[in-house]
Design a protein around this motif. Structure first.
Motif, PDB file in Angstrom:
ATOM      1  N   GLU A  57      -9.848  -2.627 -57.763  1.00  0.00           N
ATOM      2  CA  GLU A  57     -10.858  -1.674 -58.207  1.00  0.00           C
ATOM      3  C   GLU A  57     -11.137  -0.718 -57.048  1.00  0.00           C
ATOM      4  O   GLU A  57     -11.269  -1.164 -55.910  1.00  0.00           O
ATOM      5  CB  GLU A  57     -12.147  -2.393 -58.581  1.00  0.00           C
ATOM      6  CG  GLU A  57     -12.024  -3.404 -59.705  1.00  0.00           C
ATOM      7  CD  GLU A  57     -13.065  -4.499 -59.586  1.00  0.00           C
ATOM      8  OE1 GLU A  57     -14.128  -4.367 -60.223  1.00  0.00           O
ATOM      9  OE2 GLU A  57     -12.828  -5.468 -58.838  1.00  0.00           O
TER      10      GLU A  57
ATOM     11  N   VAL B 131     -13.863   0.830 -56.638  1.00  0.00           N
ATOM     12  CA  VAL B 131     -15.174   0.293 -56.269  1.00  0.00           C
ATOM     13  C   VAL B 131     -15.335  -1.021 -57.011  1.00  0.00           C
ATOM     14  O   VAL B 131     -15.351  -1.037 -58.244  1.00  0.00           O
ATOM     15  CB  VAL B 131     -16.325   1.249 -56.640  1.00  0.00           C
ATOM     16  CG1 VAL B 131     -17.670   0.639 -56.234  1.00  0.00           C
ATOM     17  CG2 VAL B 131     -16.140   2.617 -56.003  1.00  0.00           C
TER      18      VAL B 131
ATOM     19  N   GLY C 123     -16.957  -3.777 -58.926  1.00  0.00           N
ATOM     20  CA  GLY C 123     -18.181  -3.780 -59.716  1.00  0.00           C
ATOM     21  C   GLY C 123     -18.818  -5.140 -59.794  1.00  0.00           C
ATOM     22  O   GLY C 123     -19.814  -5.430 -59.123  1.00  0.00           O
TER      23      GLY C 123
ATOM     24  N   ILE D   9     -20.561  -4.377 -56.134  1.00  0.00           N
ATOM     25  CA  ILE D   9     -20.676  -2.940 -55.869  1.00  0.00           C
ATOM     26  C   ILE D   9     -20.212  -2.633 -54.435  1.00  0.00           C
ATOM     27  O   ILE D   9     -20.984  -2.192 -53.582  1.00  0.00           O
ATOM     28  CB  ILE D   9     -22.095  -2.382 -56.118  1.00  0.00           C
ATOM     29  CG1 ILE D   9     -22.694  -2.959 -57.404  1.00  0.00           C
ATOM     30  CG2 ILE D   9     -22.076  -0.868 -56.173  1.00  0.00           C
ATOM     31  CD1 ILE D   9     -21.947  -2.599 -58.668  1.00  0.00           C
TER      32      ILE D   9
ATOM     33  N   PRO E 245     -17.582  -0.311 -52.498  1.00  0.00           N
ATOM     34  CA  PRO E 245     -16.568   0.741 -52.502  1.00  0.00           C
ATOM     35  C   PRO E 245     -15.445   0.413 -51.515  1.00  0.00           C
ATOM     36  O   PRO E 245     -15.682  -0.198 -50.459  1.00  0.00           O
ATOM     37  CB  PRO E 245     -17.339   1.987 -52.040  1.00  0.00           C
ATOM     38  CG  PRO E 245     -18.793   1.634 -52.180  1.00  0.00           C
ATOM     39  CD  PRO E 245     -18.870   0.166 -51.974  1.00  0.00           C
TER      40      PRO E 245
ATOM     41  N   GLU F 255     -10.086   1.832 -62.588  1.00  0.00           N
ATOM     42  CA  GLU F 255     -11.210   2.770 -62.640  1.00  0.00           C
ATOM     43  C   GLU F 255     -12.023   2.571 -63.923  1.00  0.00           C
ATOM     44  O   GLU F 255     -12.722   3.481 -64.370  1.00  0.00           O
ATOM     45  CB  GLU F 255     -10.684   4.207 -62.564  1.00  0.00           C
ATOM     46  CG  GLU F 255     -10.068   4.564 -61.227  1.00  0.00           C
ATOM     47  CD  GLU F 255     -11.030   5.277 -60.299  1.00  0.00           C
ATOM     48  OE1 GLU F 255     -12.050   5.806 -60.787  1.00  0.00           O
ATOM     49  OE2 GLU F 255     -10.758   5.323 -59.083  1.00  0.00           O
TER      50      GLU F 255
ATOM     51  N   CYS G  78     -15.741   2.377 -62.475  1.00  0.00           N
ATOM     52  CA  CYS G  78     -16.115   3.388 -61.485  1.00  0.00           C
ATOM     53  C   CYS G  78     -15.561   4.766 -61.816  1.00  0.00           C
ATOM     54  O   CYS G  78     -15.907   5.745 -61.152  1.00  0.00           O
ATOM     55  CB  CYS G  78     -15.669   2.964 -60.086  1.00  0.00           C
ATOM     56  SG  CYS G  78     -13.881   2.791 -59.875  1.00  0.00           S
TER      57      CYS G  78
ATOM     58  N   ARG H 160     -18.563   8.457 -62.702  1.00  0.00           N
ATOM     59  CA  ARG H 160     -19.692   7.619 -62.297  1.00  0.00           C
ATOM     60  C   ARG H 160     -19.975   7.649 -60.806  1.00  0.00           C
ATOM     61  O   ARG H 160     -21.139   7.541 -60.387  1.00  0.00           O
ATOM     62  CB  ARG H 160     -19.470   6.170 -62.777  1.00  0.00           C
ATOM     63  CG  ARG H 160     -20.649   5.251 -62.413  1.00  0.00           C
ATOM     64  CD  ARG H 160     -20.765   4.090 -63.337  1.00  0.00           C
ATOM     65  NE  ARG H 160     -21.157   4.458 -64.684  1.00  0.00           N
ATOM     66  CZ  ARG H 160     -22.388   4.756 -65.063  1.00  0.00           C
ATOM     67  NH1 ARG H 160     -23.384   4.765 -64.184  1.00  0.00           N
ATOM     68  NH2 ARG H 160     -22.644   5.071 -66.319  1.00  0.00           N
ATOM     69  N   THR H 161     -18.971   7.789 -59.967  1.00  0.00           N
ATOM     70  CA  THR H 161     -19.206   7.739 -58.519  1.00  0.00           C
ATOM     71  C   THR H 161     -19.289   9.113 -57.875  1.00  0.00           C
ATOM     72  O   THR H 161     -19.379   9.219 -56.659  1.00  0.00           O
ATOM     73  CB  THR H 161     -18.109   6.923 -57.816  1.00  0.00           C
ATOM     74  OG1 THR H 161     -16.849   7.584 -57.981  1.00  0.00           O
ATOM     75  CG2 THR H 161     -18.043   5.509 -58.361  1.00  0.00           C
TER      76      THR H 161
ATOM     77  N   ALA I  64     -12.864   7.747 -59.022  1.00  0.00           N
ATOM     78  CA  ALA I  64     -13.327   7.440 -57.667  1.00  0.00           C
ATOM     79  C   ALA I  64     -12.253   7.676 -56.624  1.00  0.00           C
ATOM     80  O   ALA I  64     -12.550   8.117 -55.505  1.00  0.00           O
ATOM     81  CB  ALA I  64     -13.826   5.989 -57.613  1.00  0.00           C
TER      82      ALA I  64
ATOM     83  N   GLY J  33     -23.032   1.424 -52.780  1.00  0.00           N
ATOM     84  CA  GLY J  33     -22.568   2.125 -53.959  1.00  0.00           C
ATOM     85  C   GLY J  33     -22.339   3.596 -53.740  1.00  0.00           C
ATOM     86  O   GLY J  33     -22.495   4.122 -52.621  1.00  0.00           O
TER      87      GLY J  33
ATOM     88  N   MET K 214     -23.404   4.508 -59.479  1.00  0.00           N
ATOM     89  CA  MET K 214     -22.945   3.116 -59.464  1.00  0.00           C
ATOM     90  C   MET K 214     -23.411   2.504 -58.147  1.00  0.00           C
ATOM     91  O   MET K 214     -22.728   2.555 -57.133  1.00  0.00           O
ATOM     92  CB  MET K 214     -21.424   3.047 -59.581  1.00  0.00           C
ATOM     93  CG  MET K 214     -20.864   1.633 -59.645  1.00  0.00           C
ATOM     94  SD  MET K 214     -19.054   1.658 -59.799  1.00  0.00           S
ATOM     95  CE  MET K 214     -18.712  -0.114 -59.853  1.00  0.00           C
TER      96      MET K 214
END
Length: 402
Positions: A197, A199, A201, A205, A207, A231, A234, A238-239, A244, A341, A345
């Motif tokens: 990911e 970021v 989740g 959370i 990054p 993604e 994120c 959202r980021t 992201a 975050g 997010m």
């Protein structure tokens, strides 16, 4: 008509028990508010687990979906349909990727991404390194979350989720997120991909650090491996960027997206670029419902609205304000031990489990929050929130914490 408690009792009898639900039945929504069957209004900072990017009852979105309902719902992937072509073009333009495959969910998008990685390795492998005798390995991250199917679960770095369903698919190794040396240590001649990911989740959370993500990209290039970036949560603005990874100056070979892509309609996608885009051939993958006219009409509307209304710029503005207010909250309460975050997010880490806080906020303050793990409150509101909504959320959460 049954009352609330009777509905809940029926649900407990009818549904396979997978989630422990809160004793609230939501009936409708508008903007950033949800309303239960008894008419109570709730401020929503969970967005259906980061799904409702445009909030509730968006007229432009609703009209696009309603119009498609009256035209055509499904034909299968044996034929073309205009909404999927339009949604595909918009998604490829927003991401800069080369090919897209629409799925029914984020989990299915992960499955497709894993298949691309294995197929890519199979294509380039010598005859003696094909088939059951050679497993093309994939490096995933500890504390990650990619879904509940057996393939997605296999790359989810959490023993709690995995243990009851082992053995999972073979050839998965786990590195430490933001630790490049731990990734290097796992690479060998049969490694075909790294999945993470951008970021994390569910894992808290977190990054990706720029040096780490760029380092993994370089390792994938050096060893001819694919970089898969999840993604699903994120992405979609959202980021503070459409995806992201666009903030890091890297590009994945394969990307997965879902959640806010459909704004409540179940749709996901996996996208590929460059050498990964041609890895699979007809017959390697398929879906009956994926990319049908209804869900892609919804996705197409979402992508158009994002561009027309400057949703990403709005996220950067309000996300910065949310950061300031959560920093103030963290300074006010000793029980808050961390804040992380990007954009909309963000997470607050507590020194104790947050379940009771989340439930008290819901039932007493009419504030919808969700957790990430046991001790982190995750703030993933609709992307259309304004500063006044941030202020009201902080007021209600402060009342709970006090």
């Amino acid at each position: 008509m049954p009352n609330k408690q009777e509905y809940i009792q029926k649900a407990e009898q009818e549904f396979y028990k997978t989630y422990n639900r809160y004793p609230v039945i939501f009936d409708h929504g508008d903007g950033v508010s949800l309303y239960d069957t008894e008419g109570e209004e709730y401020l929503d900072f969970g967005a259906g687990i980061a799904v409702m990017g445009l909030g509730y009852n968006d007229k432009q979105y609703n009209e696009a979906v309603k119009a498609q309902v009256d035209k055509l719902l499904h034909t299968s992937n044996l034929f073309y349909n205009v909404p999927s072509i339009e949604a595909g073009e918009k998604l490829l333009t927003a991401s800069g990727m080369d090919k897209v495959f629409f799925t029914n969910s984020g989990t299915e998008a992960i499955e497709g991404a894993l298949k691309i990685a294995r197929r890519y390795a199979y294509n380039k492998a010598a005859e003696e390194k094909r088939g059951e005798g050679c497993v093309h390995e994939i490096i995933a991250m500890r504390h990650s979350f990619h879904g509940r199917s057996l393939g997605a679960l296999s790359v989810t770095g959490n023993d709690h989720y995995q243990e009851p369903f082992k053995p999972l698919i073979p050839g998965i190794k786990f590195a430490d997120f933001n630790d490049l040396d731990s990734v290097k240590a796992l690479i060998h001649e049969n490694t075909c991909a790294v999945i993470m990911e951008t970021v994390q989740g569910e894992g808290g959370i977190y990054p990706a650090e720029e040096e780490f993500l760029k380092g993994v990209r370089a390792l994938c290039d050096e060893h001819d491996m694919l970089l898969i970036l999840d993604e699903i949560q994120c992405g979609m603005g959202r980021t503070g960027s459409m995806f992201a990874w666009q903030q890091y100056g890297v590009k994945p070979d394969v990307m997965t997206v879902a959640k806010a892509l459909g704004n409540g309609v179940p749709v996901g996608a996996f996208l590929a670029s460059g050498k990964a885009a041609s890895a699979m051939v007809p017959g390697d993958h398929g879906t009956t419902y994926g990319g049908n006219p209804l869900v892609t009409a919804a996705a197409s509307a979402v992508l158009s609205i994002f561009e027309e209304r400057g949703i990403v710029d709005h996220v950067n503005s309000v996300g910065g304000y949310l950061w300031e207010k959560l920093e103030e909250l963290a300074a006010q309460f000793d029980c808050i031990t961390g804040h992380r975050g990007r954009g909309l997010m963000q997470g607050l880490e507590f020194q104790m489990p947050v379940g009771p806080i989340v439930q008290k906020a819901l039932l007493e303050e009419k504030l919808v929050l969700i957790s990430a793990g046991s001790n982190i409150i995750r703030f993933v509101p609709p992307l259309i929130i304004e500063r006044e909504h941030v202020d009201e959320m902080v007021r209600r959460l402060t009342a709970v914490l006090e």
